[in-house]
Design an enzyme around this catalytic site. Structure first.
Site, PDB file in Angstrom:
ATOM      1  N   GLY A  32       0.804  -1.216   0.000  1.00  0.00           N
ATOM      2  CA  GLY A  32       0.000   0.000   0.000  1.00  0.00           C
ATOM      3  C   GLY A  32       0.835   1.264   0.000  1.00  0.00           C
ATOM      4  N   HIS A  35       2.120   4.301  -5.136  1.00  0.00           N
ATOM      5  CA  HIS A  35       2.747   5.379  -5.898  1.00  0.00           C
ATOM      6  C   HIS A  35       2.969   4.906  -7.331  1.00  0.00           C
ATOM      7  CE1 HIS A  35       6.388   3.034  -5.421  1.00  0.00           C
ATOM      8  NE2 HIS A  35       6.233   3.047  -4.103  1.00  0.00           N
ATOM      9  N   HIS A  38       4.165   1.336  -8.042  1.00  0.00           N
ATOM     10  CA  HIS A  38       3.092   0.327  -7.988  1.00  0.00           C
ATOM     11  C   HIS A  38       2.190   0.432  -9.229  1.00  0.00           C
ATOM     12  CE1 HIS A  38       3.723   1.121  -3.496  1.00  0.00           C
ATOM     13  NE2 HIS A  38       4.056  -0.143  -3.626  1.00  0.00           N
ATOM     14  N   SER A  86       9.296   5.222  -3.785  1.00  0.00           N
ATOM     15  CA  SER A  86       9.145   4.294  -2.664  1.00  0.00           C
ATOM     16  C   SER A  86       8.123   4.873  -1.695  1.00  0.00           C
ATOM     17  CB  SER A  86      10.489   4.143  -1.941  1.00  0.00           C
ATOM     18  OG  SER A  86      10.299   3.552  -0.669  1.00  0.00           O
ATOM     19  N   SER A  87       7.363   3.996  -1.055  1.00  0.00           N
ATOM     20  CA  SER A  87       6.419   4.475  -0.041  1.00  0.00           C
ATOM     21  C   SER A  87       7.175   5.180   1.077  1.00  0.00           C
ATOM     22  CB  SER A  87       5.624   3.302   0.535  1.00  0.00           C
ATOM     23  OG  SER A  87       4.983   2.598  -0.506  1.00  0.00           O
TER      24      SER A  87
HETATM   25  P1  AMP Z   1       6.012  -2.496  -1.666  1.00  0.00           P
HETATM   26  O1  AMP Z   1       4.633  -1.940  -1.529  1.00  0.00           O
HETATM   27  O2  AMP Z   1       7.099  -1.529  -1.341  1.00  0.00           O
HETATM   28  O3  AMP Z   1       6.160  -3.832  -0.979  1.00  0.00           O
HETATM   29  O4  AMP Z   1       6.207  -2.798  -3.212  1.00  0.00           O
HETATM   30  C1  AMP Z   1       5.311  -3.600  -3.914  1.00  0.00           C
HETATM   31  C2  AMP Z   1       5.899  -3.909  -5.259  1.00  0.00           C
HETATM   32  O5  AMP Z   1       6.115  -2.696  -5.970  1.00  0.00           O
HETATM   33  C3  AMP Z   1       7.256  -4.635  -5.176  1.00  0.00           C
HETATM   34  O6  AMP Z   1       7.319  -5.643  -6.158  1.00  0.00           O
HETATM   35  C4  AMP Z   1       8.233  -3.520  -5.460  1.00  0.00           C
HETATM   36  O7  AMP Z   1       9.440  -3.971  -6.042  1.00  0.00           O
HETATM   37  C5  AMP Z   1       7.452  -2.675  -6.435  1.00  0.00           C
HETATM   38  N1  AMP Z   1       7.966  -1.304  -6.465  1.00  0.00           N
HETATM   39  C6  AMP Z   1       8.121  -0.458  -5.412  1.00  0.00           C
HETATM   40  N2  AMP Z   1       8.683   0.695  -5.808  1.00  0.00           N
HETATM   41  C7  AMP Z   1       8.924   0.576  -7.128  1.00  0.00           C
HETATM   42  C8  AMP Z   1       9.510   1.431  -8.115  1.00  0.00           C
HETATM   43  N3  AMP Z   1       9.977   2.643  -7.815  1.00  0.00           N
HETATM   44  N4  AMP Z   1       9.589   0.981  -9.382  1.00  0.00           N
HETATM   45  C9  AMP Z   1       9.140  -0.259  -9.698  1.00  0.00           C
HETATM   46  N5  AMP Z   1       8.568  -1.108  -8.820  1.00  0.00           N
HETATM   47  C10 AMP Z   1       8.464  -0.702  -7.552  1.00  0.00           C
END
Ligand code: AMP
Length: 290
Positions: A31, A34, A37, A185-186
């Site tokens: 969640g 951004h 995602h 990034s979140s």
């Molecule tokens: P998270 O919510 O941070 O666990 O991320 C969920 C998914 O989104 C994971 O597979 C991350 O690698 C991907 N993700 C997060 N940030 C980015 C980004 N800047 N570019 C591409 N994929 C991302």
């Protein structure tokens, strides 16, 4: 969009889709959605229908003293964004639903999980692999979408899928960045003022490494010096690691004859950030993808 809170309901919805021989896609997230995602979701929409997005801040992948309690939670905004993107299912279970009292099982991908991120964050990848296997079992997607931003995570999940003969195919998508290069990034929500500016040091370090490669440098040790030097020269940035590793084994790469990752983790203020570049041989030269 159906908002699904229980495992049994999600399983039923996924079963219905499979019975209609549809290609089911899953995008697992924590969640605070951004553009990173959203890029995964857009790719999933291209390749799959229906598409399920999971939002679950997985407690087992956070260590003691990490940011589990303050991790950004923006479910209302996330739900609206997913509705606008015409996602079919939002799976948002509670921690109790995923880990009922008495839960005892874990998935551990040996070796790959202990280095780099796993060294600084013991148990992190065990939590990730376990929750992703659970999500795969609940949804049984044909395709699941992950970001290259978390390159070690993607490599570990691919190993898990292969070792456990999972039917789900993993699709790894490019890194989405801010205009100044900072990987989305979140956790960027924690960065304010000087910290936000200093945070671009990770990208600048990878960019400097790319420039050296463009100038003909092939020596991994020299490239590491350039990366580490760029990080050191930025006040407020504390490097956890900067490494060039084989893209398969995640062991340090001496020569750049096979695909490698240049990986960085650093603290900026209280925020831990990661970033990477993919380095691939291409004929006589090297292609660097930031
Ligand atoms: P998270 O919510 O941070 O666990 O991320 C969920 C998914 O989104 C994971 O597979 C991350 O690698 C991907 N993700 C997060 N940030 C980015 C980004 N800047 N570019 C591409 N994929 C991302």
């Amino acid at each position: 969009m159906e908002i699904v809170r229980t495992i049994s309901w999600m399983k039923q919805a996924a079963r219905n889709a499979r019975q209609q021989e549809r290609v089911l896609g899953l995008v697992p997230t924590m969640g605070a959605l951004h553009e990173g995602h959203f890029s995964l979701i857009r790719e999933a929409k291209k390749q799959c229908a229906p598409v399920a997005v999971s939002i679950f801040v997985n407690p087992t992948q956070f260590g003691p003293g990490e940011d589990l309690s303050k991790y950004p939670r923006t479910l209302d905004a996330d739900r609206k964004a997913l509705e606008d993107m015409a996602v079919d299912y939002l799976f948002a279970p509670t921690a109790e639903e995923m880990y009922p009292a008495g839960f005892r099982t874990a998935v551990h991908v040996e070796g790959l999980s202990e280095r780099l991120e796993g060294k600084t964050r013991p148990g992190h990848f065990r939590g990730v692999a376990t929750v992703v296997l659970k999500l795969f079992e609940i949804v049984q997607p044909n395709l699941a979408f992950f970001g290259r931003k978390d390159a070690q995570q993607a490599r570990i999940l691919r190993q898990m899928a292969s070792d456990l003969n999972l039917d789900t195919q993993l699709v790894i998508c490019p890194i989405v960045r801010e205009p100044d290069g900072l990987a989305r990034s979140s956790r960027n929500a924690y960065l304010k003022g000087d910290d936000r500016r200093a945070a671009t040091a990770l990208y600048r370090s990878l960019d400097a490494m790319q420039l050296e490669i463009g100038g003909g440098e092939r020596d991994a040790a020299r490239l590491l010096e350039v990366m580490r030097g760029a990080l050191r020269s930025q006040p407020g940035v504390e490097t956890d690691y900067a490494e060039i590793v084989d893209a398969e084994t995640f062991e340090p790469a001496m020569a750049l004859r096979k695909a490698c990752y240049a990986l960085i983790a650093a603290r900026v203020g209280g925020t831990r950030l990661i970033d990477n570049a993919l380095i691939e041989p291409e004929g006589d030269s090297l292609r660097v993808t930031l």
